[in-house]
Design a protein around this motif. Structure first.
Motif, short mmCIF file in Angstrom:
data_model
loop_
_atom_site.label_atom_id
_atom_site.label_comp_id
_atom_site.label_asym_id
_atom_site.label_seq_id
_atom_site.Cartn_x
_atom_site.Cartn_y
_atom_site.Cartn_z
N ASN A 198 6.42 3.51 -1.43
CA ASN A 198 7.10 4.50 -2.30
C ASN A 198 8.70 4.59 -2.49
OD1 ASN A 198 7.50 5.56 0.10
ND2 ASN A 198 7.60 7.80 -0.62
N THR A 210 -1.92 -3.67 -10.02
CA THR A 210 -2.29 -2.44 -9.51
C THR A 210 -3.59 -2.36 -9.15
OG1 THR A 210 -2.27 -0.87 -11.34
CG2 THR A 210 -0.07 -1.24 -10.29
N ASP A 241 0.78 -1.23 -0.09
CA ASP A 241 -0.25 -0.02 -0.02
C ASP A 241 0.81 1.16 0.01
OD1 ASP A 241 -2.12 1.93 0.00
OD2 ASP A 241 -2.61 1.38 2.35
N GLU A 242 1.05 1.85 -1.31
CA GLU A 242 1.93 2.97 -1.14
C GLU A 242 3.15 2.96 -0.74
OE1 GLU A 242 -0.23 6.86 -0.99
OE2 GLU A 242 -2.19 6.10 -0.90
N PRO A 297 1.83 4.90 -5.00
CA PRO A 297 1.73 6.08 -4.29
C PRO A 297 1.19 7.24 -5.06
CG PRO A 297 4.09 5.29 -4.51
CD PRO A 297 3.12 4.64 -5.27
N GLU A 298 0.65 8.19 -4.07
CA GLU A 298 -0.38 9.18 -4.77
C GLU A 298 0.31 10.28 -5.78
OE1 GLU A 298 -2.30 11.49 -2.05
OE2 GLU A 298 -3.48 10.02 -1.23
N ASN A 299 1.79 10.01 -5.52
CA ASN A 299 2.57 11.12 -6.34
C ASN A 299 3.29 10.54 -7.48
OD1 ASN A 299 4.21 9.66 -4.93
ND2 ASN A 299 5.74 11.12 -4.31
N SER A 312 -2.82 1.83 6.77
CA SER A 312 -4.11 2.51 7.44
C SER A 312 -4.93 2.03 8.20
CB SER A 312 -4.69 3.37 6.19
OG SER A 312 -5.64 2.27 5.44
N SER A 358 -6.58 0.71 -7.11
CA SER A 358 -6.75 2.21 -6.94
C SER A 358 -6.76 2.74 -5.35
CB SER A 358 -7.95 2.80 -7.42
OG SER A 358 -9.10 2.06 -6.61
N ASP A 359 -7.05 1.81 -4.58
CA ASP A 359 -6.85 1.96 -3.01
C ASP A 359 -6.66 0.65 -2.23
OD1 ASP A 359 -9.72 1.54 -1.61
OD2 ASP A 359 -9.97 2.15 -3.68
N VAL A 363 -0.71 -0.75 -4.42
CA VAL A 363 -1.55 0.61 -4.75
C VAL A 363 -0.32 1.67 -4.82
CG1 VAL A 363 -2.99 2.31 -3.32
CG2 VAL A 363 -3.49 -0.19 -2.88
#
Length: 216
Positions: free
Chosen positions: A28, A76, A25-26, A53-55, A127, A78-79, A51
């Motif tokens: 990075n 991959t 999860d992310e 990373p957002e960036n 999370s 999305s969340d 998932v």
């Protein structure tokens, strides 16, 4: 393709564990992401999940992966919450590396069941929302001043416990992949340049001989 190389490909595929995976999860940092893939290859994981990373997209760092990215696919999502639920719908128990009142020692779960290990980002971890929908929260006992291990080290620790349990149960003694899937992957691993051409043309892969030679 030499007969020896093809024999190794088939041997490795016969040990792959399609019911063991990870969900990153992310994660990075490229060196951590790649190190986790390297461990996945070592214990026989067929496909990992991530998932991004957002960036940015999925990180890569080939020097750390030792080319493991060629042998372990990455799907991959999305969340994390939807990824956990999708894996559970496929019959996987999801074990989140997360410290909570309900956490159990990482060696307690039965890893011979279809299992996904959920690993959080380096700074934030898994999370609370993802940990809540997981089937269990697991922790690696820490006896020092720091609270947690590096994410790639934690992944290796847990995955090799999964390997230990699965070896004891005989899950590496016979192929876990269906025969058709093993043959398909054997061609894709042996001929990575040719496989996309056949897929683009919508043609079946050619039959391979015992030494990996193309027969038709």
């Amino acid at each position: 393709m030499t007969p020896e190389r093809y024999a190794k490909i088939r041997r490795v595929l016969s040990l792959r564990q399609p019911t063991l995976t990870v969900l990153m999860d992310e994660v990075n940092k490229p060196h951590n992401f790649s190190a986790i893939l390297r461990t996945c290859d070592a214990v026989g994981v067929l496909e990992a999940h991530a998932v991004p990373p957002e960036n940015g997209g999925v990180p890569t760092f080939e020097a750390t992966s030792g080319s493991a990215h060629k042998w372990v696919g990455v799907q991959t999502h999305s969340d994390a919450v939807s990824a956990v639920r999708a894996l559970q719908a496929r019959g996987f128990q999801v074990l989140a590396t997360h410290l909570s009142d309900a956490s159990v020692d990482y060696r307690a779960p039965d890893y011979t069941k279809p299992t996904c290990v959920l690993l959080g980002a380096e700074k934030w971890g898994v999370s609370g929302e993802a940990a809540a929908v997981a089937d269990a929260n697991i922790v690696i006992p820490m006896l020092g001043m720091v609270q947690s291990l590096n994410v790639s080290v934690a992944a290796a620790t847990i995955l090799f416990e999964a390997q230990r349990q699965r070896l004891s149960a005989g899950l590496y003694a016979q192929p876990q992949l269906a025969a058709g899937a093993l043959e398909r992957l054997a061609f894709e691993w042996a001929y990575p340049e040719l496989a996309p051409l056949y897929r683009e043309r919508g043609e079946p892969y050619p039959e391979l001989g015992a030494g990996g030679e193309v027969l038709s």
